[in-house]
Structures are given as structure tokens and as C-alpha cells.
Design an enzyme around this catalytic site. Structure first.
Site: not given
Ligand code: GCB
Length: 590
Positions: A162, A469, A504, A568, A414, A549
Site C-alpha cells: 500500500d 485496525y 500499526e 492515515k 504482514e 499508522w
Molecule cells: C497495513 C500495512 C500498511 C498499510 C496499512 C493501511 O496493514 O502494513 O502498509 O498502508 O495497513 O493503511 O491499510
């Protein structure tokens, strides 16, 4: 590999500037021998820079394949008789280099340096043409992986991380001179015994016999210890420790001494005396429990993409200080060495990560779900990929092993980790890391798809690094459920008896979007989301760190999940604070 340096015996010349530049969509440059003369066309490109956003053309921005860089440089005439080396700090993701018409180097991996001894191919005082073909295509044999797919509109590069696949010569290129007999590598390992510090050192030499002498000086230049021989241990009474928030650095000079007692070569290394240890669920720096406060970051800026820039470097560290962060992760690739050197000086703690991101076909670009491939198979990530990955780990550690700021290696972000194939892929990679550096803990970053009880790779790590998340990708908008579910998962991980760093957690937030009720994408929701997460962390003893993050909004592939990039960030892409930045500042600075 040692960074180029100016010392009493060495000289370096930076080759940054405007280079000739040509895309090679038909892949003809190598067979046509473009390195034999000036590149076709008249385009110029800044070095260092990602080429993608510099040119105002979508076809250039999304280009993948060979891209050519060329410059002509005059070799300093004072370098006659010296060993002359060409050093590239990064060429993303691979490159071949010619000096004149001679191929001198080839390198795989976009974020670690490589170099070639070009003494035989250059003449001091004369000009020489340097040509680099960089290739930015990602495949299942590259780290990070990707695939080129046939679509109705032609071939397209696909990848599962991403952030935008910025490429080119992101960092400086150097020509430098050393004596023929020279220091080729230097390793330090520091220790503490009460108020006494120890600096174990190993000096490697090339080019003939010479005695080694080392001197350790404090930050004021006063000599505090000396040693002789290729390896040994120096002791420093009343040592000034390197510690989070106190980036105190000694200077170690390694000198090669010839038969007449003259200095044949001299190299300097900044040394921070500190220890790192994992004990039970604690992460100790200098024997004291350390709690990570900070961010997963990106090397990402408008126009220059992933290029290193000193003004942005200093500004980003100023913002880390302003907000009260004590650490960050080099998500998701090794950052410029200038970043690590600055972290050393500033006393900022670093989790240093390889570019192994996107090795997970259950997730891609922030979107869960099948990506149409099996992660580990003979056709996809296989033994060859694993060796490329192993080499990426070795090169990261070889480059960064002496930085006191680096306290933990992250060998992947990940990846798929819930399968037997993943277990077999990763087991030897942990050994590779530990063999390269027996002194620091090693881990990898676990994804939500492999929770406690399902993950088969976390058993190999010294530390648990979790990206979670709750309240964003799951329990979206329902922070009460998020708090409950997150705590339940952490209770499970806590039984492993290892420190947990939340590497994150974050919520996309459109700056200026406001809402009376906690609505995703609003600045209020980002704050409420962070507060919910913090309540969970504060109630779980094994949690020893929180990395939001992300530090700042950043560019990524376009898609239905992203509005002008990943949003984010606590800061916008141009480094203005969102409301959450102030909330974090209150928590972290008290
Ligand atoms: C994650 C990834 C990161 C993404 C983030 C997201 O788990 O490690 O690279 O940018 O989520 O914002 O979805």
C-alpha cells in the site's frame, strides 16, 4: 559496506545533479548498447529523485521496465595511484552499471547500497561516462513482490503493498578514493557494566598487510581509549551512554599503520554505547524498560517521491520531537543511511525493516480478499524468492549493524504467516538475521489475518509486532466493539510471554472533515479511534509500544479504498498537523 567518507586518507565526490534520462519501453537499450554513447533523447532527471512524479505524464508515472540514467564526471586528478570506487546508495529495484563501456556492477534490491572498484576503468584528471540502467519491475522473484498482468489495455504492474512503487536513483551516487590498503569493514558491539562501557570492535582490511590501531574519542574530541589489532575491546570509564532522547556519540577511528608507522588508511565510525535486551515481556535499553511511542513512517514527499532530502529529514525529526515520539519503524524498506545517522544523533529509536512487504495474497493495498494467487508456491514466492529475501536481510544488517538507534530487525511486514508454507519459508530467514547480527532481537510484523493461535511464524520472533485496525477495517465506526475485541485478542498474545509492540493502528482521516458524532474519516473519529486503542494498550502489561499508522499521509496506488493517497497520517503529506497530532502530543508529551 562502509559509507564513503572524507578522512585524512580518503576523499569523496558526490555525483548528484541532473543526469541524462531515457525510458526504454521496448527494452532495446541493453542490446543496442546505450551505454556506449549519449542516451537517446534530451530528457534530464534529478538525482536523487523518484522519476515518477517529476515528469508531468501519466505514462511516465506508471512506467515499468528499464530506465536509463547517465552522467559524465571528471575524476579528480589528485586520485592518481588511489583505489577508486563508484558507490550507489540505492537503485530501485535493481540496476546494472557501466563505466565507459565496461559493466562494473549489478545489484538486486532497491534500498541498499552497492559499489564497484573502478580503478582500472578510469583515469584521474579525465572525464568518464557513467551509465546506469535501473529496472523497476516487480515479480515473484523480487522483494517486494509483484506481477505483470495482461489487461484489456495492455500489460500492467500489480503489487500488494500500500504505497506507490516509486523508483529510480533515490539516494546519492558517489565516486570515492581510498588507499590501496584500506579498511573494508568495521563492526562494533557495545556493552555496559555499571558506569563502564565496552566497545568491542572488528576491523577488516584489504590490499595488503598493515597493523590496525583504533582510537575512541568522546564528543569533544578527547581520547578516551585506544587499542591495537584487528579486533579487541575498548573500555570507557564513566561512559556517557547512548539512550533514547540522548544521542551521545563517540568517534571510533580505525587506522591502518604501515611498516614505517605512517597512516595508510583512516576511517571514522560514530559509536553509541548502549545495550538492548528482551527479558520476559519487557524491551530493555540499557537495562531499563523502554516503551515505543511513534510511528510507522514512509520516505514519501511531493515531487521527489522516495528521494532523500536533508530539509525534509530535519523537518520530519523536528515533528517527531514536537509530538513527543521516541521511535519509528522504517516501514516498509530500509531508509536512507542519512536517516539512521540522524536518528543516532537525535537519540531516536528505530525498528529497521526489510522491503519484504506484500508477501500475502490474502491482502493487497489495504484490501482484504483473494488476490488470485497462492502466496508460497513454485510459481509464486519460492526458493529463489526466499534467497532474494535472505540477501535483503543480510544487506540491511551489513549496512545498519553499527547504528545505536537500531534496536530491532523486522524481516517482513504482514506476510502470510498462518500456513505451513509460511512457517517453512520464514524459519531459515530468522536464522539468517541472527547469524548476521547475534546482538539484536529479531521479529516480523504480523497481520490481523493471522491472529493469536493461528500465526505459525511469531514463534520465531523475540518480540511480537502486531498491526491491528480494530475500529477501522473491522468494527468500523464501532469503537466500543473495537475496544472489546482488541483487548480479547491481546489477552491471547500476552500468554506468549513476549513483549508486544503495536506496530500499526490508524484510521484514514480527511483533513478538514468534521463530525459531531464519531464518524470514520473525520478528524474527531481519528482522535476517538486513537484514544480507544490507547485504553487497550494501557490495560495490557505486555504491550511495550505504540506506533501509529502513519506519521504522514502518503502516496499509494489509486483505488476505491484511497482518496488521493493513504490518509492515515497524523500529519498531512505536506506535514501540517491534523487534530490527532495535537491529541498524540498531549498523550506522549504529557
Ligand atoms: C497495513 C500495512 C500498511 C498499510 C496499512 C493501511 O496493514 O502494513 O502498509 O498502508 O495497513 O493503511 O491499510
Amino acid at each position: 559496506m562502509l559509507r564513503p567518507q572524507d578522512t585524512a586518507t580518503r576523499e569523496k565526490k558526490q555525483l548528484d545533479g541532473l543526469w541524462r534520462f531515457a525510458l526504454d519501453p521496448d527494452g532495446e537499450g541493453r542490446s543496442a548498447g546505450w551505454y556506449r554513447g549519449p542516451l537517446p533523447g534530451r530528457r534530464l532527471m534529478a538525482v536523487p529523485a523518484s522519476f515518477n512524479d517529476v515528469v508531468a505524464d501519466a505514462a511516465v508515472r506508471d512506467y515499468f521496465g528499464d530506465l536509463w540514467y547517465q552522467t559524465v564526471v571528471r575524476v579528480p586528478r589528485g586520485w592518481a595511484g588511489e583505489r577508486i570506487v563508484l558507490n550507489l546508495e540505492s537503485a530501485t529495484h535493481r540496476a546494472v552499471v557501466w563505466v565507459g563501456e565496461t559493466q562494473v556492477a549489478e545489484h538486486e534490491g532497491g534500498y541498499t547500497p552497492f559499489e564497484a572498484d573502478v580503478t582500472e576503468h578510469v583515469t584521474p584528471g579525465e572525464e568518464v561516462r557513467i551509465t546506469v540502467v535501473v529496472n523497476n519491475t516487480l515479480s515473484f522473484r523480487s522483494i517486494p513482490p509483484g506481477a505483470v498482468e495482461e489487461t484489456a489495455s495492455g500489460k500492467k504492474q500489480r503489487y500488494w503493498h500500500d504505497f506507490f512503487n516509486y523508483a529510480g536513483l533515490h539516494r546519492s551516487v558517489w565516486l570515492y578514493a581510498t588507499p590501496r590498503t584500506h579498511v573494508s569493514d568495521l563492526t562494533v558491539v557495545t556493552g555496559l557494566d555499571g558506569t563502564t562501557g565496552t566497545v568491542g570492535y572488528t576491523v577488516e582490511t584489504e590490499g595488503g598487510g598493515a597493523d590496525v590501531a583504533v582510537v575512541l574519542r568522546d564528543a569533544d574530541g578527547a581520547e578516551v581509549a585506544t587499542g591495537s589489532g584487528a579486533s579487541g575491546t575498548l573500555t570507557v570509564a564513566d561512559v556517557h551512554r547512548w539512550a533514547p532522547g540522548d544521542g551521545y556519540l563517540y568517534d571510533l577511528e580505525a587506522r591502518l599503520v604501515d611498516g614505517d608507522g605512517a597512516t595508510a588508511d583512516s576511517y571514522h565510525l560514530k559509536v553509541g554505547v548502549r545495550t538492548v535486551e528482551v527479558r520476559g515481556t519487557q524491551f530493555l535499553i540499557n537495562g531499563e524498560p523502554f516503551y515505543f511511542k511513534g510511528f510507522g513512517m514512509h520516505e514519501d514527499h511531493a515531487v521527489i517521491g522516495k528521494a532523500h532530502n536533508n530539509a525534509h529529514l530535519v523537518n520530519d525529526f523536528e515533528l517527531l520531537e514536537w509530538i513527543g515520539a521516541n521511535s519509528f519503524r522504517t516501514s516498509h524498506y530500509p531508509y536512507s543511511e542519512d536517516v539512521l545517522e540522524h536518528a543516532d544523533r537525535q537519540g531516536v529509536v528505530v525498528i529497521d525493516e526489510t522491503a519484504a512487504v506484500g508477501l500475502n495474497m490474502g491482502i493487497g493495498g489495504g484490501i482484504f480478499g483473494g488476490q488470485g494467487y497462492t502466496t508460497f508456491s513454485p510459481e509464486t514466492a519460492n526458493d529463489v524468492t526466499q534467497e532474494v529475501h535472505a540477501q535483503a536481510i543480510r544487506e540491511l544488517i551489513a549496512r545498519d549493524k553499527n547504528h545505536p538507534s537500531v534496536v530491532l530487525w523486522s524481516i517482513a511486514n504482514e506476510p502470510e504467516s498462518e500456513t505451513e508454507a509460511a512457517e517453512n519459508y520464514f524459519r531459515p530467514l530468522f536464522d539468517v538475521a541472527r547469524e548476521a547480527d547475534p546482538t539484536r532481537p529479531v521479529g516480523f510484523v504480523n497481520v490481523m489475518l493471522a491472529p493469536h493461535g493461528k500465526c505459525r511464524v511469531s514463534q520465531f520472533g523475540d518480540v511480537l509486532m502486531l498491526n491491528r485496525y480494530y475500529g477501522w477495517y473491522v468494527d468500523t465506526g464501532d469503537l466500543e466493539a473495537a475496544e472489546h475485541d482488541f483487548r480479547a485478542e491481546l489477552d491471547g498474545w500476552s500468554t506468549d510471554g513476549k513483549p508486544i509492540i503495536i506496530t500499526e493502528y490508524g484510521a484514514d482521516t480527511y483533513p478538514g472533515q468534521h463530525s459531531i458524532v464519531p464518524e470514520p474519516w473525520s478528524e474527531e473519529y481519528q482522535i476517538a479511534y486513537l484514544e480507544t486503542n490507547h485504553r487497550v494498550f494501557d490495560s495490557v502489561e505486555a504491550v511495550v509500544g505504540e506506533h501509529v499508522w502513519n506519521f504522514a499521509d502518503f502516496a499509494t496506488t489509486s483505488g476505491i479504498m484511497r482518496v488521493g493517497g493513504n490518509k492515515k497520517g497524523a500529519f498531512t503529506r505536506d506535514r501540517q498537523p491534523k487534530a490527532a497530532a495535537h491529541a498524540l502530543r498531549r498523550r506522549w508529551r504529557g
